[in-house]
Design a protein around this motif. Structure first.
Motif, PDB file in Angstrom:
ATOM      1  N   THR A 102       0.822  -1.208   0.000  1.00 53.20           N
ATOM      2  CA  THR A 102       0.000   0.000   0.000  1.00 53.20           C
ATOM      3  C   THR A 102       0.856   1.257   0.000  1.00 53.20           C
ATOM      4  N   ASN A 103       2.130   1.160   0.384  1.00 50.06           N
ATOM      5  CA  ASN A 103       2.985   2.340   0.485  1.00 50.06           C
ATOM      6  C   ASN A 103       4.011   2.449  -0.627  1.00 50.06           C
ATOM      7  N   THR A 104       4.040   1.484  -1.519  1.00 43.71           N
ATOM      8  CA  THR A 104       5.020   1.499  -2.605  1.00 43.71           C
ATOM      9  C   THR A 104       4.321   1.235  -3.924  1.00 43.71           C
ATOM     10  N   LEU A 105       5.100   1.186  -4.998  1.00 46.46           N
ATOM     11  CA  LEU A 105       4.552   1.038  -6.340  1.00 46.46           C
ATOM     12  C   LEU A 105       5.097  -0.214  -7.017  1.00 46.46           C
ATOM     13  N   GLN A 106       4.332  -0.731  -7.952  1.00 45.43           N
ATOM     14  CA  GLN A 106       4.807  -1.816  -8.807  1.00 45.43           C
ATOM     15  C   GLN A 106       5.821  -1.236  -9.788  1.00 45.43           C
ATOM     16  N   TYR A 107       6.970  -1.888  -9.939  1.00 43.70           N
ATOM     17  CA  TYR A 107       8.047  -1.305 -10.743  1.00 43.70           C
ATOM     18  C   TYR A 107       8.822  -2.392 -11.477  1.00 43.70           C
ATOM     19  N   ARG A 108       9.688  -1.944 -12.385  1.00 46.79           N
ATOM     20  CA  ARG A 108      10.651  -2.829 -13.020  1.00 46.79           C
ATOM     21  C   ARG A 108      11.900  -2.042 -13.380  1.00 46.79           C
ATOM     22  N   PHE A 109      13.024  -2.715 -13.428  1.00 51.06           N
ATOM     23  CA  PHE A 109      14.303  -2.150 -13.829  1.00 51.06           C
ATOM     24  C   PHE A 109      14.722  -2.719 -15.176  1.00 51.06           C
ATOM     25  N   ASP A 110      15.432  -1.908 -15.957  1.00 47.09           N
ATOM     26  CA  ASP A 110      16.123  -2.354 -17.167  1.00 47.09           C
ATOM     27  C   ASP A 110      17.443  -1.609 -17.229  1.00 47.09           C
ATOM     28  N   GLY A 111      18.464  -2.269 -17.782  1.00 44.80           N
ATOM     29  CA  GLY A 111      19.749  -1.611 -17.965  1.00 44.80           C
ATOM     30  C   GLY A 111      20.761  -1.984 -16.903  1.00 44.80           C
ATOM     31  N   PRO A 112      22.008  -1.525 -17.075  1.00 46.39           N
ATOM     32  CA  PRO A 112      23.101  -1.917 -16.183  1.00 46.39           C
ATOM     33  C   PRO A 112      22.887  -1.439 -14.753  1.00 46.39           C
ATOM     34  N   GLU A 113      23.243  -2.301 -13.796  1.00 40.32           N
ATOM     35  CA  GLU A 113      22.990  -2.000 -12.395  1.00 40.32           C
ATOM     36  C   GLU A 113      23.825  -0.845 -11.870  1.00 40.32           C
ATOM     37  N   ASP A 114      24.985  -0.580 -12.478  1.00 40.83           N
ATOM     38  CA  ASP A 114      25.863   0.470 -11.974  1.00 40.83           C
ATOM     39  C   ASP A 114      25.671   1.808 -12.681  1.00 40.83           C
ATOM     40  N   ALA A 115      24.677   1.912 -13.558  1.00 42.74           N
ATOM     41  CA  ALA A 115      24.452   3.152 -14.305  1.00 42.74           C
ATOM     42  C   ALA A 115      23.570   4.107 -13.497  1.00 42.74           C
ATOM     43  N   PRO A 116      23.617   5.412 -13.813  1.00 52.23           N
ATOM     44  CA  PRO A 116      22.707   6.363 -13.160  1.00 52.23           C
ATOM     45  C   PRO A 116      21.251   5.966 -13.423  1.00 52.23           C
ATOM     46  N   VAL A 117      20.386   6.197 -12.444  1.00 52.60           N
ATOM     47  CA  VAL A 117      18.984   5.790 -12.556  1.00 52.60           C
ATOM     48  C   VAL A 117      18.179   6.866 -13.277  1.00 52.60           C
ATOM     49  N   LEU A 118      17.403   6.444 -14.253  1.00 56.31           N
ATOM     50  CA  LEU A 118      16.485   7.317 -14.977  1.00 56.31           C
ATOM     51  C   LEU A 118      15.083   6.729 -14.846  1.00 56.31           C
ATOM     52  N   ILE A 119      14.164   7.512 -14.279  1.00 58.02           N
ATOM     53  CA  ILE A 119      12.799   7.062 -14.038  1.00 58.02           C
ATOM     54  C   ILE A 119      11.910   7.528 -15.187  1.00 58.02           C
ATOM     55  N   LEU A 120      11.028   6.632 -15.649  1.00 63.86           N
ATOM     56  CA  LEU A 120      10.037   6.954 -16.678  1.00 63.86           C
ATOM     57  C   LEU A 120       8.655   6.804 -16.069  1.00 63.86           C
ATOM     58  N   GLY A 121       7.901   7.914 -15.997  1.00 65.27           N
ATOM     59  CA  GLY A 121       6.592   7.923 -15.357  1.00 65.27           C
ATOM     60  C   GLY A 121       5.460   7.897 -16.365  1.00 65.27           C
ATOM     61  N   PRO A 122       4.402   7.107 -16.118  1.00 62.44           N
ATOM     62  CA  PRO A 122       3.335   6.897 -17.092  1.00 62.44           C
ATOM     63  C   PRO A 122       2.230   7.945 -17.030  1.00 62.44           C
ATOM     64  N   SER A 123       1.426   7.963 -18.066  1.00 61.42           N
ATOM     65  CA  SER A 123       0.233   8.797 -18.136  1.00 61.42           C
ATOM     66  C   SER A 123      -0.954   8.055 -17.527  1.00 61.42           C
ATOM     67  N   LEU A 124      -1.976   8.797 -17.123  1.00 60.24           N
ATOM     68  CA  LEU A 124      -3.199   8.201 -16.587  1.00 60.24           C
ATOM     69  C   LEU A 124      -3.814   7.254 -17.619  1.00 60.24           C
ATOM     70  N   GLY A 125      -4.166   6.051 -17.174  1.00 60.57           N
ATOM     71  CA  GLY A 125      -4.793   5.077 -18.055  1.00 60.57           C
ATOM     72  C   GLY A 125      -3.820   4.206 -18.815  1.00 60.57           C
ATOM     73  N   THR A 126      -2.513   4.434 -18.648  1.00 50.94           N
ATOM     74  CA  THR A 126      -1.509   3.629 -19.347  1.00 50.94           C
ATOM     75  C   THR A 126      -0.751   2.773 -18.342  1.00 50.94           C
ATOM     76  N   THR A 127       0.187   1.988 -18.862  1.00 48.71           N
ATOM     77  CA  THR A 127       1.085   1.201 -18.019  1.00 48.71           C
ATOM     78  C   THR A 127       2.513   1.557 -18.388  1.00 48.71           C
ATOM     79  N   TRP A 128       3.456   0.914 -17.695  1.00 51.42           N
ATOM     80  CA  TRP A 128       4.863   1.201 -18.026  1.00 51.42           C
ATOM     81  C   TRP A 128       5.215   0.797 -19.454  1.00 51.42           C
TER      82      TRP A 128
END
Length: 440
Positions: A6-32
């Motif tokens: 209830t306090n977190t979100l469903q997520y997934r990672f792609d790409g190298p583990e040691d790279a800087p993190v870039l978050i992609l946020g969805p639009s209403l009614g869509t999914t990742w």
């Protein structure tokens, strides 16, 4: 990939583990999955983090109460993963989350991209009306009309599989979470604070976006000190889906060149950021602007908190009353009432805003659904049919279904009289028909 609590979100990672993190946020009614076409290239240089909104894409249906609530859940998710600093790109609702993060948690955001975004999305009435339609008819009417809002007509005709995919994304969303997200967008308004966004920002918009188009994008660029505008030709609202190559190129260029280093308040030093190779890209037309100004390395102060005026030793309820009045009756109704006020009626408008809405409707003892039930019954008893009409609209906004309103009026028929209820049913029937019929 991960399920949420209830306090977190469903997520997934792609790409190298040691790279800087870039978050992609969805639009209403869509999914990742709306970002699928960007991930292969972005994941070559960044650790890509995507998340689903609650009730979207199979995520647990724990509705959010506000954009701030969603941003808090995102940060809780990142905290659990040990991610402290990141770049952020968000589309529409996802863009609102990005603005919220940049305003309230500037130390976490290294760079920002706002896609099909706005400091205020339409009007509160529009989103609350959409919630009424979903509550009454389910998500099918919204799903069927989504391609018209999201894509240009040429793209929708040429890509029937993608169009159907978009429709199914909406249909499989939890209705309660969708309604809650509409309420969150209805309340989102950072127009007075947008100048406090202190990170390098790309504002990206489709040239044919009829939802949050170039005009809203230019408002963001004019307000954010270090912002650049990119208008993608031949694209509508879901520009990452409709023009994936152009959006990918723009994101690569922006996040490669505009990644603000972290500031260590303890040492007064900035952290070194490993160089990210910059690829030459063909960008789409941008608004002509002055050369970018250097970004000061300093913590961004949060928005000032204004103390409410004090009346007789306690807060003046007028501002709270105006907020509740707008949320219940709608901006259009309240704006019309206030604009018609003059020297004769102005004091009365102030009186009802302060006391009816600020003192009574804002009390915690009853929720708004219950207050709507009481109000409808009282209006039937008094024969106040004109006010009954806009309070039926208010009841729908407050979460009552047409069937529940019918039950209130049937109850009123017993205790207020059949003739009064007969007139009330006629008024309510017309209002419900207007408010719950989807617009094609």
């Amino acid at each position: 990939m991960s399920e949420s609590t209830t306090n977190t979100l469903q997520y997934r990672f792609d790409g190298p583990e040691d790279a800087p993190v870039l978050i992609l946020g969805p639009s209403l009614g869509t999914t990742w999955h709306m970002w699928d076409r960007q991930v292969p290239e972005l994941a070559q240089q960044w650790r890509i983090f995507r998340y689903d909104l609650p009730g979207h894409g199979g995520a647990p249906a724990h509705p959010v109460g506000s954009v701030s609530d969603l941003a808090g859940r995102l940060l809780a998710t990142l905290d659990g993963l040990g991610v402290q600093r990141f770049g952020y790109a968000g589309c529409a609702f996802g863009g609102a989350v990005g603005v919220e993060l940049a305003l309230r948690h500037p130390e976490r955001v290294a760079s920002l991209a706002l896609i099909a975004a706005s400091p205020r999305f339409g009007t509160a009435d529009e989103f609350r009306q959409r919630g009424v339609i979903v509550r009454t008819n389910g998500l099918d009417p919204i799903a069927r009309s989504s391609p018209d809002r999201w894509f240009t007509s040429g793209f929708a005709a040429a890509q029937p599989a993608i169009t159907e995919w978009a429709v199914q994304m909406v249909r499989t969303t939890d209705p309660g979470c969708y309604i809650a997200a509409c309420e969150a967008l209805a309340a989102f308004d950072v127009r007075a604070e947008i100048g406090l966004v202190g990170v390098p920002t790309l504002v990206l918009v489709g040239s044919d976006d009829q939802v949050t188009g170039p005009a809203e994008a230019r408002t963001l660029v004019a307000g954010i000190p270090d912002a650049r505008l990119a208008v993608v030709p031949g694209a509508s609202h879901l520009v990452p889906v409709e023009q994936p190559a152009a959006v990918t190129d723009l994101l690569v260029r922006h996040f490669s060149t505009a990644w603000q280093p972290a500031y260590d308040a303890g040492t007064g030093q900035t952290a070194a950021v490993p160089g990210i190779p910059v690829r030459a890209v063909q960008t789409v037309p941008q608004q002509q602007q002055q050369p970018p100004q250097p970004v000061a390395i300093a913590e961004i102060a949060p928005a000032p908190v204004l103390e409410p005026a004090q009346v007789m030793g306690r807060p003046d309820p007028y501002d709270a009353g105006l907020k509740v009045r707008r949320e219940v009756l709608g901006d259009a109704h309240v704006d019309r009432a206030l604009s018609q006020a003059d020297d004769f009626s102005g004091d009365f408008q102030e009186f009802i805003t302060r006391y009816a809405w600020g003192e009574i409707w804002d009390r915690p003892g009853l929720d708004r659904r219950s207050r709507s039930c009481v109000t409808l019954t009282a209006l039937v008893a008094g024969g106040h049919l004109e006010e009954l009409a806009f309070h039926v609209r208010a009841a729908l906004r407050n979460g009552l279904t047409p069937d529940e309103i019918k039950e209130v009026l049937l109850q009123a028929a017993v205790y207020c009289g059949v003739p009064a209820a007969n007139s009330a049913f006629k008024v309510a029937q017309q209002v419900i028909r207007e408010e719950t019929t989807p617009t094609e």
